[in-house]
Design an enzyme around this catalytic site. Structure first.
Site, PDB file in Angstrom:
ATOM      1  N   PRO A  44      32.507 -86.679  -2.498  1.00  0.00           N
ATOM      2  CA  PRO A  44      33.920 -86.909  -2.791  1.00  0.00           C
ATOM      3  C   PRO A  44      34.256 -86.466  -4.212  1.00  0.00           C
ATOM      4  O   PRO A  44      33.559 -86.811  -5.158  1.00  0.00           O
ATOM      5  CB  PRO A  44      34.057 -88.428  -2.631  1.00  0.00           C
ATOM      6  CG  PRO A  44      32.926 -88.835  -1.751  1.00  0.00           C
ATOM      7  CD  PRO A  44      31.806 -87.895  -2.084  1.00  0.00           C
ATOM      8  N   GLU A  45      35.323 -85.672  -4.333  1.00  0.00           N
ATOM      9  CA  GLU A  45      35.778 -85.238  -5.646  1.00  0.00           C
ATOM     10  C   GLU A  45      37.046 -86.014  -6.007  1.00  0.00           C
ATOM     11  O   GLU A  45      37.433 -86.945  -5.302  1.00  0.00           O
ATOM     12  CB  GLU A  45      35.983 -83.726  -5.657  1.00  0.00           C
ATOM     13  CG  GLU A  45      34.670 -82.966  -5.417  1.00  0.00           C
ATOM     14  CD  GLU A  45      34.779 -81.472  -5.668  1.00  0.00           C
ATOM     15  OE1 GLU A  45      35.741 -81.046  -6.320  1.00  0.00           O
ATOM     16  OE2 GLU A  45      33.889 -80.733  -5.214  1.00  0.00           O
ATOM     17  N   LYS A 100      36.073 -89.879 -11.346  1.00  0.00           N
ATOM     18  CA  LYS A 100      35.725 -90.201  -9.960  1.00  0.00           C
ATOM     19  C   LYS A 100      35.268 -91.650  -9.807  1.00  0.00           C
ATOM     20  O   LYS A 100      34.641 -92.009  -8.819  1.00  0.00           O
ATOM     21  CB  LYS A 100      34.665 -89.228  -9.452  1.00  0.00           C
ATOM     22  CG  LYS A 100      35.184 -87.795  -9.350  1.00  0.00           C
ATOM     23  CD  LYS A 100      34.284 -86.883  -8.551  1.00  0.00           C
ATOM     24  CE  LYS A 100      33.047 -86.499  -9.311  1.00  0.00           C
ATOM     25  NZ  LYS A 100      32.235 -85.485  -8.576  1.00  0.00           N
ATOM     26  N   ARG A 124      24.924 -74.658  -8.458  1.00  0.00           N
ATOM     27  CA  ARG A 124      25.961 -74.947  -7.462  1.00  0.00           C
ATOM     28  C   ARG A 124      26.416 -73.650  -6.817  1.00  0.00           C
ATOM     29  O   ARG A 124      26.516 -72.605  -7.465  1.00  0.00           O
ATOM     30  CB  ARG A 124      27.171 -75.644  -8.110  1.00  0.00           C
ATOM     31  CG  ARG A 124      26.841 -76.891  -8.892  1.00  0.00           C
ATOM     32  CD  ARG A 124      26.238 -77.980  -8.018  1.00  0.00           C
ATOM     33  NE  ARG A 124      27.180 -78.452  -7.014  1.00  0.00           N
ATOM     34  CZ  ARG A 124      28.084 -79.404  -7.226  1.00  0.00           C
ATOM     35  NH1 ARG A 124      28.187 -79.967  -8.425  1.00  0.00           N
ATOM     36  NH2 ARG A 124      28.885 -79.805  -6.255  1.00  0.00           N
TER      37      ARG A 124
END
Length: 271
Positions: free
Chosen positions: A2-3, A57, A260
């Site tokens: 989740p961002e 976050k 990434r």
């Protein structure tokens, strides 16, 4: 993972059910999360929840006695449920309310966190050095230009640095750089003010749109009602390496940058 948009969607979903409700119990079935759930977390019992906020976050559940700091980690989710809902695998924590509802924390990978802070939360080690929120006026072209001055790192790595700006994770960094026409490997300190102006605007627009759409649908994310987000249907580059660019038809390139996956168009995005 989740961002920021997914966490904000979760906040918007749970806040109306929590604010001004009294906590009667905190059931901890598994304290072995990213960091052990502290016994102090139970100080929330008997407290009334004043507000539910988000910083980067992290979700912040405020009471007069202190703040619960919750992080969803890689695969965590929060659901508002009736108190007698059967417990399922990976349901690690229940925040039990006096009105018969619970806030249930589920986290298959256990990379999430549930902590307690009695200090002003800005002084907590996890929060004190965070950069500005991207959807506030504090994140602007002057701030970004100053933060990037002299940096030789790739712009994508800087955009994902929480000391520069919070909450721009891998998905939205890919998308914002594509929308701004900036190559992800461009040297951050050499990007001119005009292009940074566009980048700031695109970061804000893309994050705001993702929140409005309910977050990004990946295999692990559901919102507080258990429904998937919808923004994945509109992704231009993330997860599309080797497919055609939506603007020029060129094949999208995929590389590893900062460990990434990074996808970009070599025609539309320049250094």
């Amino acid at each position: 993972m989740p961002e920021l948009p997914e966490v904000e969607v979760t906040r918007q979903g749970i806040a109306p059910h929590l604010v001004e409700q009294t906590v009667v119990d905190l059931v901890i079935r598994n304290a072995s999360l990213r960091w052990p759930v502290p016994e102090l977390a139970k100080q929330i019992i008997g407290q009334t929840i004043r507000q539910v906020r988000r910083r980067a976050k992290y979700l912040l559940i405020d009471t007069d006695a202190g703040t619960s700091i919750v992080h969803l980690g890689m695969s965590g989710s929060l659901r508002i449920l009736p108190h007698d809902t059967p417990v399922e695998k990976h349901d690690h924590i229940d925040l039990v309310l006096a009105n018969g509802r619970i806030l249930r924390f589920n986290d298959p990978r256990r990379f999430g966190a549930w902590l307690w802070c009695q200090l002003p939360e800005e002084a907590h080690p996890l929060l004190e050095k965070l950069g500005p929120e991207p959807l506030t006026d504090a994140f602007n072209v002057n701030q970004l230009a100053a933060a990037l001055a002299g940096k030789k790192k790739a712009i994508k790595l800087c955009l994902m640095d929480n000391h520069i700006v919070v909450g721009v994770g891998n998905i939205y960094a890919n998308e914002a750089l594509f929308a701004a026409g900036i190559h992800p490997e461009a040297e951050a300190g050499k990007i001119d003010i005009e292009r940074l102006t566009v980048l700031v605007a695109e970061v804000k627009q893309i994050l705001a749109h993702a929140i409005k759409q309910g977050g990004t649908t990946l295999k692990d994310f559901t919102n507080a009602e258990g429904k998937p987000g919808y923004f994945a249907q509109k992704l231009h580059v993330y997860g599309r390496g080797g497919e055609t660019c939506t603007q020029c038809g060129n094949l999208l390139s995929e590389i590893r940058l900062g460990q990434r996956t990074t996808v970009f168009c070599g025609i539309c995005q320049t250094r």
